[in-house]
Design a protein around this motif. Sequence first.
Motif, PDB file in Angstrom:
ATOM      1  N   LEU A  46       0.862  -1.064   0.007  1.00 17.69           N
ATOM      2  CA  LEU A  46      -0.040  -0.195   0.019  1.00 17.69           C
ATOM      3  C   LEU A  46       0.820   1.405  -0.133  1.00 17.69           C
ATOM      4  O   LEU A  46       0.308   2.357  -0.543  1.00 17.69           O
ATOM      5  CB  LEU A  46      -0.928  -0.110   1.370  1.00 17.69           C
ATOM      6  N   LYS A  75      -6.981   6.919   1.792  1.00 17.24           N
ATOM      7  CA  LYS A  75      -7.407   5.832   2.732  1.00 17.24           C
ATOM      8  C   LYS A  75      -6.034   6.133   3.836  1.00 17.24           C
ATOM      9  O   LYS A  75      -4.785   6.558   3.527  1.00 17.24           O
ATOM     10  CB  LYS A  75      -7.098   4.562   2.209  1.00 17.24           C
ATOM     11  N   ARG A  79      -5.838   2.287   9.788  1.00 26.03           N
ATOM     12  CA  ARG A  79      -7.353   1.540   9.592  1.00 26.03           C
ATOM     13  C   ARG A  79      -7.327   0.434   8.854  1.00 26.03           C
ATOM     14  O   ARG A  79      -7.850  -0.334   8.957  1.00 26.03           O
ATOM     15  CB  ARG A  79      -8.277   2.808   9.022  1.00 26.03           C
ATOM     16  N   GLU A  80      -6.496   0.315   7.578  1.00 29.76           N
ATOM     17  CA  GLU A  80      -6.348  -0.460   6.644  1.00 29.76           C
ATOM     18  C   GLU A  80      -6.020  -2.076   7.193  1.00 29.76           C
ATOM     19  O   GLU A  80      -6.345  -2.920   7.116  1.00 29.76           O
ATOM     20  CB  GLU A  80      -5.592  -0.217   5.392  1.00 29.76           C
ATOM     21  N   LYS A  83      -8.487  -3.332   9.538  1.00 30.42           N
ATOM     22  CA  LYS A  83      -9.602  -3.683   8.612  1.00 30.42           C
ATOM     23  C   LYS A  83      -9.127  -5.153   8.275  1.00 30.42           C
ATOM     24  O   LYS A  83     -10.025  -6.031   8.058  1.00 30.42           O
ATOM     25  CB  LYS A  83     -10.020  -2.853   7.540  1.00 30.42           C
ATOM     26  N   ALA A  84      -7.883  -5.337   7.630  1.00 33.75           N
ATOM     27  CA  ALA A  84      -7.300  -6.591   7.344  1.00 33.75           C
ATOM     28  C   ALA A  84      -7.289  -7.659   8.195  1.00 33.75           C
ATOM     29  O   ALA A  84      -6.723  -8.834   7.965  1.00 33.75           O
ATOM     30  CB  ALA A  84      -6.124  -6.171   6.318  1.00 33.75           C
TER      31      ALA A  84
END
Length: 139
Positions: A46, A75, A79-80, A83-84
């Motif tokens: 990312l 994004k 947070r990502e 979430k993952a």
Amino acid sequence: MIKIADGDTMTVLSENQQIRVRLHGIDCPEKKQDFGTKAKLFSSQLAFGKTVTVQVLNKDRYGRAIGLVILPDGKILNRELLKAGLAWHYRKFDKSADFATLELYAKRSRVGIWSMKNAIAPWEFRKSKDSRRLILQRK
């Protein structure tokens, strides 16, 4: 982003100066833990080689910037990772309902670390490593 040390620690280049950044409010598995390599790879995919924005919230005892890493698409990497299912919400340093909700969502979805029966939080893993090191030094 010029270097990813692990899922939640990276180095960015700002005005020809390298700044080490620790992601705020989360704790990814350590390199030798289950999902440690996956968390690092996820962060790399990312953010590595991309222009990111770091919203610095604080500094830690090691002098690292503590912050939110905002990706080119807007994004937030912190947070990502939650979430993952590749990070724990680090409640000791963050009390946000948003991060707690994201962690709960990942748990209920049984993704990443939450797919394991007995996932060990990184802060517990580090304690166990430190205690083993102390025992070995005493012998």
